[in-house]
Design a protein around this motif. Structure first.
Motif, mmCIF file in Angstrom:
data_model
loop_
_atom_site.group_PDB
_atom_site.id
_atom_site.type_symbol
_atom_site.label_atom_id
_atom_site.label_comp_id
_atom_site.label_asym_id
_atom_site.label_seq_id
_atom_site.Cartn_x
_atom_site.Cartn_y
_atom_site.Cartn_z
ATOM 1 N N ASP A 408 0.844 -1.287 0.067
ATOM 2 C CA ASP A 408 0.019 -0.121 -0.059
ATOM 3 C C ASP A 408 0.890 1.199 0.049
ATOM 4 O OD1 ASP A 408 -2.215 -1.530 0.102
ATOM 5 O OD2 ASP A 408 -2.733 -1.252 2.191
ATOM 6 N N ALA A 409 1.820 1.109 0.817
ATOM 7 C CA ALA A 409 2.971 2.353 0.888
ATOM 8 C C ALA A 409 3.495 2.695 -0.263
ATOM 9 C CB ALA A 409 3.969 2.137 2.103
ATOM 10 N N ALA A 410 4.093 1.615 -1.101
ATOM 11 C CA ALA A 410 4.653 1.645 -2.484
ATOM 12 C C ALA A 410 3.416 2.140 -3.408
ATOM 13 C CB ALA A 410 5.113 0.057 -3.030
ATOM 14 N N LEU A 411 2.230 1.712 -3.435
ATOM 15 C CA LEU A 411 1.413 2.033 -4.613
ATOM 16 C C LEU A 411 1.112 3.685 -4.314
ATOM 17 C CD1 LEU A 411 -0.636 -1.361 -4.804
ATOM 18 C CD2 LEU A 411 0.458 0.222 -6.635
ATOM 19 N N ALA A 412 1.140 4.190 -3.136
ATOM 20 C CA ALA A 412 0.488 5.538 -2.607
ATOM 21 C C ALA A 412 1.641 6.563 -3.106
ATOM 22 C CB ALA A 412 0.481 5.444 -1.063
ATOM 23 N N LEU A 413 3.022 5.964 -3.617
ATOM 24 C CA LEU A 413 3.974 6.747 -3.952
ATOM 25 C C LEU A 413 3.866 7.014 -5.577
ATOM 26 C CD1 LEU A 413 6.969 5.534 -1.938
ATOM 27 C CD2 LEU A 413 5.929 8.008 -1.771
ATOM 28 N N VAL A 414 3.044 6.202 -6.207
ATOM 29 C CA VAL A 414 2.997 6.111 -7.718
ATOM 30 C C VAL A 414 1.857 7.127 -8.100
ATOM 31 C CG1 VAL A 414 2.269 4.811 -9.813
ATOM 32 C CG2 VAL A 414 3.431 3.560 -7.762
ATOM 33 N N ASP A 415 2.221 8.212 -8.625
ATOM 34 C CA ASP A 415 1.113 9.191 -9.051
ATOM 35 C C ASP A 415 0.349 8.676 -10.391
ATOM 36 O OD1 ASP A 415 1.789 10.963 -6.917
ATOM 37 O OD2 ASP A 415 3.290 11.724 -7.989
ATOM 38 N N ASP A 416 1.258 8.076 -11.146
ATOM 39 C CA ASP A 416 0.577 7.787 -12.574
ATOM 40 C C ASP A 416 0.873 6.384 -12.849
ATOM 41 O OD1 ASP A 416 -0.433 7.915 -15.302
ATOM 42 O OD2 ASP A 416 1.343 8.657 -15.960
ATOM 43 N N VAL A 417 -0.084 5.449 -12.520
ATOM 44 C CA VAL A 417 0.188 4.002 -12.854
ATOM 45 C C VAL A 417 0.562 3.611 -14.033
ATOM 46 C CG1 VAL A 417 -0.870 1.780 -12.358
ATOM 47 C CG2 VAL A 417 -1.473 3.516 -10.824
ATOM 48 N N GLN A 418 1.398 2.796 -14.386
ATOM 49 C CA GLN A 418 1.857 2.376 -15.777
ATOM 50 C C GLN A 418 2.042 0.858 -15.778
ATOM 51 O OE1 GLN A 418 2.733 4.623 -18.126
ATOM 52 N NE2 GLN A 418 2.144 6.348 -16.836
ATOM 53 N N PRO A 419 2.071 0.429 -16.992
ATOM 54 C CA PRO A 419 2.131 -1.161 -16.956
ATOM 55 C C PRO A 419 3.309 -1.712 -16.251
ATOM 56 C CG PRO A 419 1.934 -0.082 -19.319
ATOM 57 C CD PRO A 419 2.054 1.143 -18.271
ATOM 58 N N MET A 420 4.552 -0.895 -16.046
ATOM 59 C CA MET A 420 5.243 -1.509 -15.286
ATOM 60 C C MET A 420 4.967 -1.889 -13.681
ATOM 61 S SD MET A 420 8.019 1.535 -14.659
ATOM 62 C CE MET A 420 7.415 3.155 -13.727
ATOM 63 N N HIS A 421 3.918 -1.261 -13.401
ATOM 64 C CA HIS A 421 3.662 -1.304 -12.005
ATOM 65 C C HIS A 421 2.681 -2.654 -11.504
ATOM 66 C CE1 HIS A 421 4.252 3.066 -12.025
ATOM 67 N NE2 HIS A 421 5.000 2.476 -11.087
ATOM 68 N N TRP A 422 2.370 -3.355 -12.677
ATOM 69 C CA TRP A 422 1.622 -4.634 -12.519
ATOM 70 C C TRP A 422 1.944 -5.547 -11.341
ATOM 71 C CZ3 TRP A 422 3.114 -9.657 -12.677
ATOM 72 C CH2 TRP A 422 4.194 -10.138 -13.345
ATOM 73 N N SER A 423 3.296 -5.832 -11.213
ATOM 74 C CA SER A 423 3.727 -6.561 -10.246
ATOM 75 C C SER A 423 3.337 -6.262 -8.867
ATOM 76 C CB SER A 423 5.281 -6.818 -10.385
ATOM 77 O OG SER A 423 5.956 -5.667 -10.113
ATOM 78 N N LEU A 424 3.132 -4.909 -8.754
ATOM 79 C CA LEU A 424 2.864 -4.476 -7.282
ATOM 80 C C LEU A 424 1.399 -4.973 -6.858
ATOM 81 C CD1 LEU A 424 4.045 -0.895 -7.194
ATOM 82 C CD2 LEU A 424 5.088 -2.947 -6.016
ATOM 83 N N PHE A 425 0.538 -4.804 -7.881
ATOM 84 C CA PHE A 425 -0.906 -5.288 -7.695
ATOM 85 C C PHE A 425 -0.972 -6.922 -7.597
ATOM 86 C CE2 PHE A 425 -1.508 -1.074 -9.672
ATOM 87 C CZ PHE A 425 -2.586 -0.530 -8.906
ATOM 88 N N PHE A 426 -0.066 -7.472 -8.486
ATOM 89 C CA PHE A 426 -0.084 -8.960 -8.483
ATOM 90 C C PHE A 426 0.533 -9.352 -7.035
ATOM 91 C CE2 PHE A 426 2.725 -12.826 -9.261
ATOM 92 C CZ PHE A 426 1.353 -13.555 -9.390
ATOM 93 N N SER A 427 1.693 -8.879 -6.707
ATOM 94 C CA SER A 427 2.113 -9.235 -5.333
ATOM 95 C C SER A 427 1.087 -9.148 -4.214
ATOM 96 C CB SER A 427 3.506 -8.708 -5.122
ATOM 97 O OG SER A 427 4.424 -8.986 -6.071
ATOM 98 N N ARG A 428 0.606 -7.707 -4.171
ATOM 99 C CA ARG A 428 -0.555 -7.444 -3.114
ATOM 100 C C ARG A 428 -1.656 -8.496 -3.093
ATOM 101 N NH1 ARG A 428 -3.148 -1.582 -2.828
ATOM 102 N NH2 ARG A 428 -4.388 -2.456 -4.301
ATOM 103 N N GLY A 429 -2.072 -8.936 -4.701
ATOM 104 C CA GLY A 429 -2.890 -9.798 -4.477
ATOM 105 C C GLY A 429 -2.770 -11.205 -4.031
ATOM 106 N N VAL A 430 -1.531 -11.423 -4.120
ATOM 107 C CA VAL A 430 -0.873 -13.024 -3.569
ATOM 108 C C VAL A 430 -1.152 -12.842 -2.057
ATOM 109 C CG1 VAL A 430 0.748 -14.420 -3.144
ATOM 110 C CG2 VAL A 430 0.581 -13.481 -5.258
#
Length: 596
Positions: A408-430
């Motif tokens: 959550d803290a990592a994603l809060a720092l992402v102002d503009d979500v890009q394709p390279m951020h897919w792994s953050l959502f995937f890992s949090r989903g796990v």
């Protein structure tokens, strides 16, 4: 370097060594290398072991890439047989891998003076020491006399040596000659541009790096930073800022932030990627090491990066590469020491700490690894990669609730979500899946697929999770089939496909992919357990019981082990019937979810 003289002989040599060395309980047993000084002057030779014992100990250590131990035992053996060229070569390899060039020099000279034809290892050290001493005339003479380390490096050494000797025009011709060879254009042009920049011809350097002179170059990170500095020297700070944004995006990063800040205030950046012939050759060794990383043995990469470290201790990228190579070789403690050489005031400190944490974890010091990354989230709280790395290690430690907070803290720092951020959502989903929060699990996996459509890990994990819950089975099967098409040799994904067929009651269709998954993952407890279930449902009950016994031998989770034992006791049919009649919240999962 004669790599053929270093086969992986650990098992065979260990057996022989047991006969040559005193037992661990002997009064004459040696202390570990951590307890002794590893220099030729202070080594004490145990008489009971003799030359054969020392040599075999050195070879075992070398086969296991334990460079400190190998260096010690080669020192012992060389005291007993000082002129033995095989021992000299082995000792040279070990100390070079440790980056100890003072110890390497005499060994290299002795090896080069002998009758051996392959003395490339000695040439590496002799070249490095002459470059370090800026003995340009001596280097040029050595190359003219035939001393070689490799065709590309030899040409770069000649070019930069001429540059260091004041023969700039001749050096530029050498780089042009290298650039004229097919496949080597980029290397020759890059080093020509660096030489021009050191000489003060920033316009000529930029013409090469921009591609306007002789075609576009694909610059690595250091090449981009070199061009940024060159543009600043040309009073083109706006162009330099645009190049930074194009190459690296706008997410915070200490080194890039410092460059941006200086450029935005109108400061002229110094050109310091290379400052002269010596650091130019450090860059040459680093360049070759970077090119070798994808194909060559890590030990060969290590030699090149060690020389780059020796020639330019300020090249943090080379130091990181050295540490990474040591990790690949399983020398985690040496890697930890190497990462620790990068001080907190250096811009790449956060990268070094992430690497150090990985090496600590691999070495078994998990608490220290977690603590290192936790500390980094406090000192570098504005970096996405720091929080995501901390989250990853928490997830590995099954601290999923804490990991979710870090993601959550990592994603809060992402102002503009890009394709390279897919792994953050995937890992949090796990993590959400492990915490049994299905709505958040599904939302994260589907967001990951929006960012990276067709990503096989996400397709597999989402499909498997739905199969395990007995929901959306047709969609789940479709997702897993797409994952199999993308990675047809992944045992975990093929297991998911077979398990989807199983949950749909299509047991005969499940058999073939499940057997293939078992061949690809022969010691995985979940896959083996699943194979037993499929065998049971197609009537091969004796084989099913055999596979369940195998699954128990592969250390499954206690929850899975309890279910397997119950199947062995009363059969799968009765276990499934009992689960079907149990309250939903009390029903165990068929097996622990895995995503490959």
């Amino acid at each position: 370097m004669s790599s053929s003289s270093r086969p992986a002989l650990a098992a065979a040599l260990t057996a022989v060594l047991a006969l040559a060395l005193p037992s661990a309980g002997s009064a004459e047993a040696e202390p570990t290398t951590a307890d002794r000084e590893i220099t030729a002057e202070t080594v004490v030779v145990p008489a009971a072991q003799g030359l054969a014992g020392a040599y075999l100990a050195a070879r075992v250590a070398e086969a296991e890439t334990d460079f400190r131990e190998a260096a010690y035992w080669y020192d012992v053996a060389l005291q007993l047989d000082p002129g033995n060229l095989a021992l000299i070569e082995g000792g040279l390899y070990a100390v070079l891998a440790l980056g100890e060039f003072e110890r390497a020099g005499p060994l290299a000279d002795a090896l080069a003076a002998g009758p051996m034809e392959d003395v490339q290892l000695a040439a590496f050290v002799q070249d490095a020491l002459q470059i370090g001493a800026e003995d340009w005339a001596g280097l040029l003479q050595a190359k003219a006399d035939g001393r070689q380390v490799g065709p590309v490096l030899d040409e770069l050494i000649v070019g930069w040596s001429r540059f260091g000797d004041g023969k700039v025009s001749e050096a530029l011709k050498d780089f042009d000659a290298l650039a004229s060879k097919r496949g080597l254009e980029a290397i020759g042009l890059y080093h020509k541009a660096l030489a021009l920049a050191v000489a003060g011809d920033f316009e000529g350097a930029d013409a090469i790096l921009s591609g306007s002179a002789q075609g576009k170059l694909n610059l690595n990170r250091r090449g981009v930073i070199a061009r940024v500095q060159i543009l600043s020297q040309l009073e083109r700070n706006e162009d330099a800022l645009a190049l930074l944004a194009q190459a690296f995006g706008t997410e915070p990063e200490p080194m890039l932030d410092a460059l941006r800040a200086s450029l935005q205030t109108g400061e002229t950046l110094p050109f310091d990627v290379v400052t002269g012939a010596k650091s130019g050759l450090a860059e040459a060794f680093f360049t070759i090491a970077a090119l070798l990383r994808s194909d060559a043995d890590p030990s060969y990469v290590l030699i090149h990066s060690r020389i780059a470290n020796f020639l330019d201790p300020t090249n943090a990228d080379a130091l990181l590469m050295t540490a990474q190579s040591l990790e690949e070789l399983g020398q985690y403690n040496l890697a930890v020491e190497t990462y620790a050489q990068i001080s907190p005031d250096q811009p790449v400190f956060y990268s070094a700490e992430i690497g150090r944490a990985d090496a600590l974890y691999a070495a078994g010091d998990k608490e220290a690894a977690v603590a290192a990354l936790q500390g980094l989230t406090e000192s570098h709280s504005d970096l996405v990669v720091v929080h995501s790395s901390y989250a990853d290690i928490l997830r590995r430690e099954d601290r999923c609730a804490d990991a979710v907070a870090a993601y959550d803290a990592a994603l809060a720092l992402v102002d503009d979500v890009q394709p390279m951020h897919w792994s953050l959502f995937f890992s949090r989903g796990v993590c959400h899946e492990q915490l049994k929060d299905w709505p958040k699990t599904e939302a994260d996996f589907r967001r990951a697929l929006e960012l990276r459509p067709g990503q096989p890990q996400v397709l597999n994990y989402l499909g498997y999770s739905m199969v395990d819950r007995g929901i959306n089975l047709e969609e789940a099967l479709s997702l897993i089939e797409k994952a199999v098409k993308a990675e047809p040799e992944s045992g975990y994904i093929i297991d998911s496909l077979a398990w989807a067929y199983f949950r749909l009651g299509r047991y005969d269709e499940a058999l073939k992919p499940m057997e293939k998954a078992s061949l690809l993952e022969p010691s995985d407890p979940v896959v083996t357990d699943h194979l037993g279930d499929v065998y049971w449902m197609v009537g091969r009950k004796r084989e099913a019981e055999f596979q369940w016994h195998r699954a128990l031998s592969f250390s499954p989770t206690e929850k899975d082990a309890e279910r397997i034992r119950k199947k062995l006791e009363i059969g799968l049919d009765q276990v499934m019937a009992a689960e079907a009649s149990a309250p939903v919240e009390a029903q165990p999962e068929a097996a622990t979810t895995h995503g490959g």
